[in-house]
Design an enzyme around this catalytic site. Structure first.
Site, PDB file in Angstrom:
ATOM      1  N   GLU B  50       0.845  -0.923  -0.016  1.00 51.69           N
ATOM      2  CA  GLU B  50       0.158   0.134   0.063  1.00 51.69           C
ATOM      3  C   GLU B  50       1.023   1.144  -0.105  1.00 51.69           C
ATOM      4  O   GLU B  50       1.716   1.531   1.073  1.00 51.69           O
ATOM      5  CB  GLU B  50      -0.998  -0.036   1.261  1.00 51.69           C
ATOM      6  N   ASP B  61      -6.430   9.676   9.647  1.00 49.42           N
ATOM      7  CA  ASP B  61      -5.046   9.028  10.198  1.00 49.42           C
ATOM      8  C   ASP B  61      -4.662   9.613  11.420  1.00 49.42           C
ATOM      9  O   ASP B  61      -4.975  10.937  11.895  1.00 49.42           O
ATOM     10  CB  ASP B  61      -3.965   9.430   9.131  1.00 49.42           C
TER      11      ASP B  61
END
Lengths: 402, 264
Positions: B50, B61
């Site tokens: 990823e 995040d």
């Protein structure tokens, strides 16, 4: 009044629900609770009761005689200027209208933990106030830079029992406070109600906040018809996210002869890198749950906004404003830091009203409009908040120690 | 045409193994250094990469990924330069799937169709755009389908049975299960809840289910791999790489991938 947003929260190509999957179920639950509440006369009865007895509504529509005379001197003949006095609300700004609606909805949903983001601290203070009144826990996310420049509001929130969380990520201002509020929400979604302070964010916030703020325009329309027996030629309001503007515009959108004028913060000038004028100097993009005009670079990274007023220091704008801009129903202009500071002092001296620095942005463009319309013209300017919180900023600029 | 993603899961299934997915941030701390790390990942046991595309405002995040993104932006990273990393990676590797991971705005700004075409050209296999839920991803999905790229959707602990069919309906390649309602780098979800969710999603989608968010140690990777088709680790690797450099990061990757591969 208007037939948008659609069921997906779209205002034309703007708005929507651009959030992580984790937040989709809470957002859909909020939308469904909001749809039920808005149909319930008991919800509105409680809203109206608080609005009247706690907030102090209706707020006056005040004929600003000396501002009107001042505009006349500039251009020879100026239009009559009325001020919608949201500065006289409990907590000192229009923000409480929206918080009242959202926290009554939170109560209805059984949520006891309230989170909010704040820039100038006005929305934070309003949220902390209403949370105190309703016996709810309140956490306010505020950029470290804003905490420094809005100390009185930080202390007010603490007195009201709220926890103020200093946000040090990114630029440490309003957009970062919103990022951290979203991070908190995603982590504590089941027990938390996120009280967004403006007509932005994922659907249903832009519509819901508009509805709670629309009381401003409904009152203003009835008041101007009573005072002048006609509609105004123009309605002017400052814009950060755009909730006070949307609140006063909404009732007039169907009145095609009423010009709607939004004033963005031009900071040090829209031709510099230091401003917060998303419509004037931005491009459509996706941030904080909605598609709207944003300040961004050529790679789609968000640019820092700048305004002397913390409440306008945001790189985006509510999606409905983007839509009204594109269809040409509202006009969007701007006002620099310098003009706003000058207007702040002028309004204080002429009218004996200390406006919030945010609201002061609307004054120069209101005077321009007064000159453009001439003596037969009629203008309502939304004086969205009071400037007590800004006296330290102004004193610093004047080199005065207080 | 069988995709790299399908081949990877077929290979893992034949070996009766769970896979290991490593997340790294493109351009952190520089294009060259992150490319160097990326190229070393397959030999350290990584089955799928990823590759993060940095964004100024990564609201899903935690601080580790946010700071990595800000470092990457400071080093001049763009969507284009992350795609260039994929192109350079493909010079020596044509088998390890690359899934781009990021936020909508930089991609929207480039244009969905242009992004899809450029991703295909660069040898990318799919993407996860965190803030494009099923309600908002139709345009990008159409662009991806044209190039046979996988737009991978996220399922989360808040995705209930009523909503799950909508989430899995348009997903390709695999489904990414976010094991905990929170941000990246948070505490891991409960093992039993993960197992239940993985089974539910696999049944609804007929696709492999990879599990991420909150997995930091080989022990946790082993636990998650008991039910998941692959385990994702991001923040722990990004943090290790930032603090202790490439060799230390690869050592962590080797222990995590061994744990994921070795689980029953």
């Amino acid at each position: 009044m208007t037939n948008y947003p659609d069921e997906n929260g779209r205002f034309g190509s703007f708005g929507g629900r651009y959030v992580a999957e984790t937040l989709m179920p809470p957002i859909l639950a909020l939308e469904s609770a909001y749809k039920e509440a808005r149909k319930d006369p008991r919800f509105w009865a409680e809203f109206d009761s608080f609005a009247r007895h706690y907030v102090g509504r209706p707020s006056p529509l005040y004929f600003a005689k000396r501002l009107t005379e001042h505009a006349s001197k500039n251009g020879g003949n100026g239009a009559k200027i009325y001020l919608k006095r949201e500065d006289l609300n409990h907590t000192g700004a229009h923000k409480i209208n929206n918080v009242l609606g959202q926290l009554l909805l939170a109560k209805r949903m059984g949520k006891k933990r309230i989170i909010a983001e704040t820039g100038a601290g006005q929305h934070g203070v309003a949220t902390a106030t209403m949370a105190a009144r309703l016996g709810m826990d309140c956490i306010v996310f505020m950029g470290a830079v804003d905490i420094e420049r809005q100390k009185p509001n930080v202390f007010r929130m603490k007195l009201l029992g709220a926890e103020v969380r200093s946000v040090t990520s990114g630029t440490s201002t309003l957009k970062d406070a919103m990022n951290d509020a979203l991070r908190d929400w995603v982590t504590h979604a089941s027990e938390t109600f996120y009280c967004i302070g403006t007509v932005a964010g994922p659907h249903p916030y832009p519509e819901m906040v508009r509805e709670f703020q629309a009381i401003i325009g409904r009152e203003a329309k009835a008041q101007i018809l009573k005072a002048e027996s006609r509609l105004p030629d123009a309605v002017v309001a400052c814009i950060g996210g755009g909730s006070n503007a949307m609140g006063i515009f909404h009732e007039f959108i169907g009145d095609k002869d009423v010009r709607l004028i939004g004033v963005e913060a031009a900071g040090r000038g829209v031709d510099t890198d230091e401003h917060a004028a998303s419509l004037t100097g931005g491009a459509p993009g996706i941030l904080h749950g909605n598609r709207t005009y944003l300040l961004q670079d050529e790679h789609g990274q968000i640019n820092d906004a700048h305004s002397i007023s913390a409440g306008l220091d945001y790189p985006g704008i509510g999606p409905e404003h983007s839509y009204l801009h594109e269809i040409g129903r509202a006009e969007y202009v701007s006002c620099t830091d310098e003009e706003a500071v000058e207007a702040f002092q002028m309004c204080t001296k002429l009218e004996g009203i200390i406006p919030a620095l945010e609201s002061a942005h609307a004054i120069p463009r209101t005077l321009d409009m007064a000159n453009e319309l001439g003596p037969d013209g009629l203008i309502i300017m939304n004086l969205s908040g009071r400037g007590d919180k800004d006296v330290n900023t102004i004193a610093n600029l004047m080199g005065v120690e207080i | 045409m069988t995709t790299r993603i399908d081949k990877t899961f077929a290979r893992l299934k034949a070996a009766n193994q769970s896979g290991f997915v490593a997340y790294i941030m493109g351009g952190d701390p520089s294009h060259a250094a992150s490319l160097d790390l990326m190229k070393a990942l397959p030999d350290a046991g990584v089955d799928i990469i990823e590759l993060g595309m940095p964004f100024t405002d990564p609201a899903a995040d935690g601080p580790v990924i946010e700071l990595a993104g800000l470092r990457a932006l400071k080093s001049g990273t763009t969507v284009r330069s992350v795609l260039d990393m994929a192109t350079e990676f493909r010079v020596d590797n044509d088998s390890t799937p690359i899934i781009l991971m990021g936020y909508a705005n930089p991609v929207h700004h480039m244009g969905y169709a242009k992004f899809a075409a450029a991703a295909k050209d660069a040898g990318v296999d799919g993407a996860i755009i965190v803030d494009l839920p099923p309600e908002e991803d139709a345009e990008l999905r159409t662009a991806f389908e044209k190039h046979d790229l996988a737009l991978v959707r996220l399922a989360t602990p808040t995705t209930d049975d009523a909503r799950l069919p909508k989430v899995v309906a348009g997903t390709k390649g695999f489904v990414y299960y976010v094991s905990v309602a929170g941000i990246t780098g948070a505490a891991k979800g409960e093992n039993t809840a993960i197992t239940d969710a993985v089974n539910r999603i696999r049944a609804a989608s007929g696709l492999p289910v990879v599990v991420g968010f909150g997995v930091k140690t080989p022990k946790q990777a082993t636990e998650v791999a008991k039910s998941a088709d692959a385990v994702v680790v991001g923040s722990a690797i990004v943090d290790k790489f930032h603090k202790d450099g490439k060799d230390a990061a690869l050592e962590l990757v080797r222990s995590l991938s061994a744990a994921a591969h070795g689980a029953e």
